[in-house]
Design an enzyme around this catalytic site. Structure first.
Site, PDB file in Angstrom:
ATOM      1  N   HIS A  60       0.840  -1.201   0.000  1.00 29.96           N
ATOM      2  CA  HIS A  60       0.000   0.000   0.000  1.00 29.96           C
ATOM      3  C   HIS A  60       0.878   1.255   0.000  1.00 29.96           C
ATOM      4  CE1 HIS A  60      -3.244  -2.700   1.353  1.00 29.96           C
ATOM      5  NE2 HIS A  60      -4.081  -1.740   1.021  1.00 29.96           N
TER       6      HIS A  60
ATOM      7  N   ASN B 216       8.267  -4.120   3.457  1.00 31.49           N
ATOM      8  CA  ASN B 216       6.883  -3.738   3.700  1.00 31.49           C
ATOM      9  C   ASN B 216       6.490  -3.952   5.159  1.00 31.49           C
ATOM     10  OD1 ASN B 216       4.173  -3.044   3.224  1.00 31.49           O
ATOM     11  ND2 ASN B 216       3.637  -5.094   2.517  1.00 31.49           N
TER      12      ASN B 216
END
Length: 243
Positions: free
Chosen positions: A98, A129
């Protein structure tokens, strides 16, 4: 009809919904494809099959304790050229990372759901991440609460000769950036984080915004008065921020 121009006044809160970034604070776009959603705006790059930036405002109301069901990643219907198919990521070795975190858009389910459009993701190593990038996202929430709201701009540094994944050649950035400005317009800080696992302290990734602008070709806060913009964007002093 173009929106009415706003007058910069750092002592007055910008008149916008909590989860929306005012047009006044949009970065420039190298692609000319700027799209506004309920919870964020983004500039999409068809060449790299991802957004060059995602921008949004963040306050403590945006990261509530609500537990929404995670939807599937899907193509973004607002991108006329079609955003990348999620299948490009399948067995690629990369997470669907994201840009605007789902955890930053919990003021409503719609805002949360929007973060799962593929216009809002970029290939990220899982260790990155779930590691240093996640640490930075959590720190940004801490600052949003401490400083009564932030404007956030984030993305991967998109350049020639990047590795790519999938049939659509989704580019894999070598660096990701995040730029923050307090809503009172008094403080700004930039981060440039190599796309790799790291245990380094977050302040070691602080980078002056001018350098990130040169790397990306993006002017992040073009409507700030020149004197204000120049002063804040040249600084890499993180001592005013509580780490």
């Amino acid at each position: 009809m173009a929106p009415k121009e706003e007058v910069w006044n750092p002592s007055v809160e910008t008149v916008t919904p909590v989860i929306t970034l005012s047009f006044y604070f949009y970065p420039t776009s190298t692609t000319g494809v700027v799209i506004q959603r309920e919870g964020f705006a983004f500039s999409y790059s068809e060449e790299f099959e991802q957004s060059e930036w995602v921008a949004y405002s963040l306050s403590s109301l945006d990261f509530s304790n609500r537990n929404f069901n995670r939807p599937f990643f899907i193509e973004d219907p607002k991108v006329k050229s079609r955003s990348a198919d999620w299948r490009n990521y399948k067995k690629s070795g990369y997470d669907k990372g994201h840009l605007c975190p789902a955890g930053d858009r919990k003021s409503s389910y719609k805002a949360f759901e929007e973060t799962f459009y593929t216009s809002n993701i970029s290939p990220q190593l899982h260790e990155f991440n779930d590691g240093v990038w996640n640490r930075l996202e959590q720190k940004v929430r801490y600052w949003a609460k401490k400083y009564d709201g932030l404007y956030v701009v984030t993305g991967g540094v998109l350049s020639d000769n990047l590795k790519s994944i999938g049939e659509e050649n989704v580019a894999v950035p070598n660096y990701f950036y995040k730029i923050l400005m307090t809503k009172d317009g008094k403080k700004m800080i930039g981060f440039l984080v190599p796309h790799e696992d790291s245990e380094k302290a977050l302040y070691e990734f602080v980078m002056d915004v001018n350098t990130i602008e040169k790397m990306t070709g993006i002017d992040f806060f073009p409507k700030l008065p020149d004197a204000v913009e120049n002063k804040m964007e040249k600084s890499n002093d993180y001592k005013e921020w509580s780490f």
